[in-house]
Write an enzyme that holds these catalytic residues in place. Structure first.
Site, PDB file in Angstrom:
ATOM      1  N   ASP A  96      66.549 -16.456   7.092  1.00  0.00           N
ATOM      2  CA  ASP A  96      66.569 -18.055   5.545  1.00  0.00           C
ATOM      3  C   ASP A  96      66.231 -18.876   5.602  1.00  0.00           C
ATOM      4  OD1 ASP A  96      67.244 -18.565   3.211  1.00  0.00           O
ATOM      5  OD2 ASP A  96      69.578 -19.027   3.924  1.00  0.00           O
ATOM      6  N   HIS A  97      64.950 -19.330   5.298  1.00  0.00           N
ATOM      7  CA  HIS A  97      64.284 -20.776   4.711  1.00  0.00           C
ATOM      8  C   HIS A  97      63.451 -21.333   6.193  1.00  0.00           C
ATOM      9  CE1 HIS A  97      65.049 -22.173   1.509  1.00  0.00           C
ATOM     10  NE2 HIS A  97      66.568 -21.894   1.105  1.00  0.00           N
ATOM     11  N   ASP A 118      59.433 -20.708   4.217  1.00  0.00           N
ATOM     12  CA  ASP A 118      59.190 -21.970   3.479  1.00  0.00           C
ATOM     13  C   ASP A 118      58.353 -23.126   3.996  1.00  0.00           C
ATOM     14  OD1 ASP A 118      60.153 -23.904   1.558  1.00  0.00           O
ATOM     15  OD2 ASP A 118      62.253 -23.744   1.990  1.00  0.00           O
ATOM     16  N   HIS A 235      67.099 -19.006  -5.715  1.00  0.00           N
ATOM     17  CA  HIS A 235      67.773 -19.778  -3.639  1.00  0.00           C
ATOM     18  C   HIS A 235      69.343 -20.359  -5.063  1.00  0.00           C
ATOM     19  CE1 HIS A 235      66.294 -19.558  -0.018  1.00  0.00           C
ATOM     20  NE2 HIS A 235      65.258 -18.805  -0.928  1.00  0.00           N
ATOM     21  N   ALA A 237      72.254 -20.394  -5.189  1.00  0.00           N
ATOM     22  CA  ALA A 237      72.587 -19.556  -6.452  1.00  0.00           C
ATOM     23  C   ALA A 237      73.812 -19.406  -7.068  1.00  0.00           C
ATOM     24  CB  ALA A 237      71.494 -18.289  -6.715  1.00  0.00           C
ATOM     25  N   SER A 238      75.050 -20.347  -5.891  1.00  0.00           N
ATOM     26  CA  SER A 238      76.006 -20.343  -5.834  1.00  0.00           C
ATOM     27  C   SER A 238      76.658 -21.184  -7.194  1.00  0.00           C
ATOM     28  CB  SER A 238      76.958 -21.011  -5.391  1.00  0.00           C
ATOM     29  OG  SER A 238      76.761 -20.488  -3.580  1.00  0.00           O
ATOM     30  N   ASN A 278      70.346 -15.467  -3.692  1.00  0.00           N
ATOM     31  CA  ASN A 278      71.458 -16.327  -2.288  1.00  0.00           C
ATOM     32  C   ASN A 278      72.239 -17.304  -2.797  1.00  0.00           C
ATOM     33  OD1 ASN A 278      68.366 -15.101  -1.635  1.00  0.00           O
ATOM     34  ND2 ASN A 278      68.132 -17.549  -0.803  1.00  0.00           N
ATOM     35  N   ILE A 279      73.193 -16.444  -1.982  1.00  0.00           N
ATOM     36  CA  ILE A 279      74.437 -17.181  -2.061  1.00  0.00           C
ATOM     37  C   ILE A 279      74.869 -17.305  -0.833  1.00  0.00           C
ATOM     38  CG2 ILE A 279      76.813 -16.956  -2.882  1.00  0.00           C
ATOM     39  CD1 ILE A 279      75.801 -14.745  -5.206  1.00  0.00           C
ATOM     40  N   ASP A 280      75.389 -18.519  -0.603  1.00  0.00           N
ATOM     41  CA  ASP A 280      75.954 -18.773   0.437  1.00  0.00           C
ATOM     42  C   ASP A 280      77.095 -19.520   0.025  1.00  0.00           C
ATOM     43  OD1 ASP A 280      76.460 -19.414   3.354  1.00  0.00           O
ATOM     44  OD2 ASP A 280      75.090 -20.630   3.146  1.00  0.00           O
TER      45      ASP A 280
HETATM   46  P1  13P Z   1      74.201 -21.990  -2.505  1.00  0.00           P
HETATM   47  O1  13P Z   1      73.934 -23.117  -1.582  1.00  0.00           O
HETATM   48  O2  13P Z   1      74.422 -22.390  -3.615  1.00  0.00           O
HETATM   49  O3  13P Z   1      74.567 -21.162  -2.213  1.00  0.00           O
HETATM   50  O4  13P Z   1      72.701 -20.927  -1.808  1.00  0.00           O
HETATM   51  C1  13P Z   1      72.154 -21.012  -1.292  1.00  0.00           C
HETATM   52  C2  13P Z   1      70.871 -20.421  -1.129  1.00  0.00           C
HETATM   53  O5  13P Z   1      70.190 -20.798  -1.401  1.00  0.00           O
HETATM   54  C3  13P Z   1      70.532 -19.683   0.496  1.00  0.00           C
HETATM   55  O6  13P Z   1      69.178 -20.224   1.039  1.00  0.00           O
HETATM   56  O1  G3H Z   2      69.897 -22.479   2.227  1.00  0.00           O
HETATM   57  C1  G3H Z   2      70.850 -22.586   3.164  1.00  0.00           C
HETATM   58  C2  G3H Z   2      71.622 -21.806   3.182  1.00  0.00           C
HETATM   59  O2  G3H Z   2      72.632 -22.278   2.929  1.00  0.00           O
HETATM   60  C3  G3H Z   2      72.294 -22.040   4.513  1.00  0.00           C
HETATM   61  O3  G3H Z   2      72.978 -23.298   5.520  1.00  0.00           O
HETATM   62  O4  G3H Z   2      71.520 -24.421   6.869  1.00  0.00           O
HETATM   63  O5  G3H Z   2      73.470 -24.314   6.631  1.00  0.00           O
HETATM   64  O6  G3H Z   2      72.844 -23.074   7.306  1.00  0.00           O
HETATM   65  P1  G3H Z   2      73.084 -23.494   6.692  1.00  0.00           P
HETATM   66 ZN    ZN Z   3      67.582 -21.288   0.047  1.00  0.00          ZN
END
Ligand code: 13P
Ligand code: G3H
Ligand code: ZN
Length: 334
Positions: A96-97, A118, A235, A237-238, A278-280
């Site tokens: 991711d990123h 990215d 991205h 998308a929470s 993407n959901i984190d």
């Molecule tokens: P959120 O912070 O909205 O969950 O997005 C996560 C994300 O885009 C990870 O790449």
């Molecule tokens: O886009 C970011 C993701 O939520 C990952 O977050 O860089 O804190 O692990 P992080």
């Molecule tokens: Zn992201």
């Protein structure tokens, strides 16, 4: 020695995205940093029979150790089989990123099946060159690549942007053709984290609920017209569930003005060319609410299993809801 994802039982995102575009749903891309998150993700996706993209950020690699995370993803393939009577689910391991060629190469060489480069903070030309370089290396190893055009407001690892720079539809065809990327992350008004909008950017609906400014679905539609059938990624998308924020604040937390993307809008996106969501942050919120509740109600408790267990359960339930009722990926694992 380089390790191929194919030897780990992982898959790249090619077939997943082709199926998702055809079927009008989106593949969940959930981040993990530890065992409980991984168990919850695999448990939720196995029980709902959903394909899944396991996301690892460079922050996660630093936190948990990159080698350990890769072995955990390999273990997840076996774990999914064990809880689905041997059938398993399609699992991709995705960076991711990623922000440099070297980081992406390292992930390709250590068993990732997909990487994001990215370059969205660079000027267009530099983003194109960097992305193309990653694609050439990754494709030589069967690994799929996600690029990004446009900048999301908020924090992306160490990069912070105060404002959204929407994706320019007039740039997408050249970017995709020149770089050869397999999917494209776009910026249409989502952002990272739990504070995606300030209350004064929102309006109140008839039930007194804050409604954020609309996502730029017009930009998404223009991109879809320019790149018919091409996989688009969303991205940030929470949804930042208010019931969970209330629990956090009730038990001593101080999450102020947390506002996310309404799930209805994500359902709409999932039916379009958006085939990875993407959901984190929502997962972090669900775990935090569960941990705070245990700490408040059972202050003498000190066994990590007694608070990480409920956190894992809360995360699993949340992600099951996402695959069934938001992304539409439940039942699509084949
Ligand atoms: P959120 O912070 O909205 O969950 O997005 C996560 C994300 O885009 C990870 O790449
Ligand atoms: O886009 C970011 C993701 O939520 C990952 O977050 O860089 O804190 O692990 P992080
Ligand atoms: Zn992201």
């Amino acid at each position: 020695m380089a390790i191929s994802y194919k030897d780990l039982g992982l898959v790249n995102t090619k077939q997943m995205f082709a199926d998702a575009i055809k079927g009008g749903y989106a593949i969940p891309a959930f981040n993990f940093n530890n065992m409980e998150q991984l168990q919850a993700i695999i448990g939720a996706c196995s029980e709902t029979n959903s394909p899944v993209i396991l996301q690892v950020s460079s922050g996660a690699r630093k936190y948990a150790n990159q080698t350990l995370l890769r072995y955990m993803a390999q273990g997840a393939v076996e774990y999914a089989k064990e809880i689905t009577d041997g059938k398993g689910i399609p699992i991709a391991l995705h960076l991711d990123h990623g922000d440099t060629f070297e980081l992406c190469k390292d992930c390709v060489d250590s068993g990732f099946s997909s990487v994001m480069i990215d370059g969205s903070h660079h000027p267009f030309e530099k983003n194109m060159e960097l992305t193309k370089q990653v694609v050439e290396y990754a494709h030589a190893h069967g690994v799929t690549v996600e690029g990004e055009l446009g900048v999301l407001a908020g924090v992306e690892d160490d990069v912070v942007s105060d404002v959204t720079h929407y994706t320019k539809p007039e740039e997408v065809e050249e970017f995709v053709a020149y770089t050869g990327v397999d999917s494209l992350a776009i910026s249409i008004g989502t952002s990272h984290g739990a504070n995606k909008f300030t209350p004064d950017q929102c309006t109140l609906d008839e039930n007194g609920v804050l409604v954020p400014p609309p996502l730029r679905f017009d930009i998404l539609e223009e991109i879809e017209q320019k790149l018919p059938g091409f996989p688009i990624v969303l991205h940030g998308a929470s949804s930042v569930p208010m019931d969970l924020i209330k629990i956090i604040n009730q038990y001593g937390g101080e999450m102020k003005d947390a506002i996310g993307i309404p799930e209805e809008w994500l359902r709409r996106a999932a039916k379009s060319a958006v085939c990875k969501i993407n959901i984190d942050s929502d997962g972090r919120i669900a775990m935090t609410a569960a941990v705070r509740k245990v700490f408040a109600e059972e202050p003498a408790e000190f066994d990590p299993r007694k608070y990480l267990g409920p956190a894992r359960e809360a995360l699993k339930n949340l992600y099951m809801e996402k695959t069934k009722n938001v992304l539409g990926s439940a039942g699509k694992a084949g």
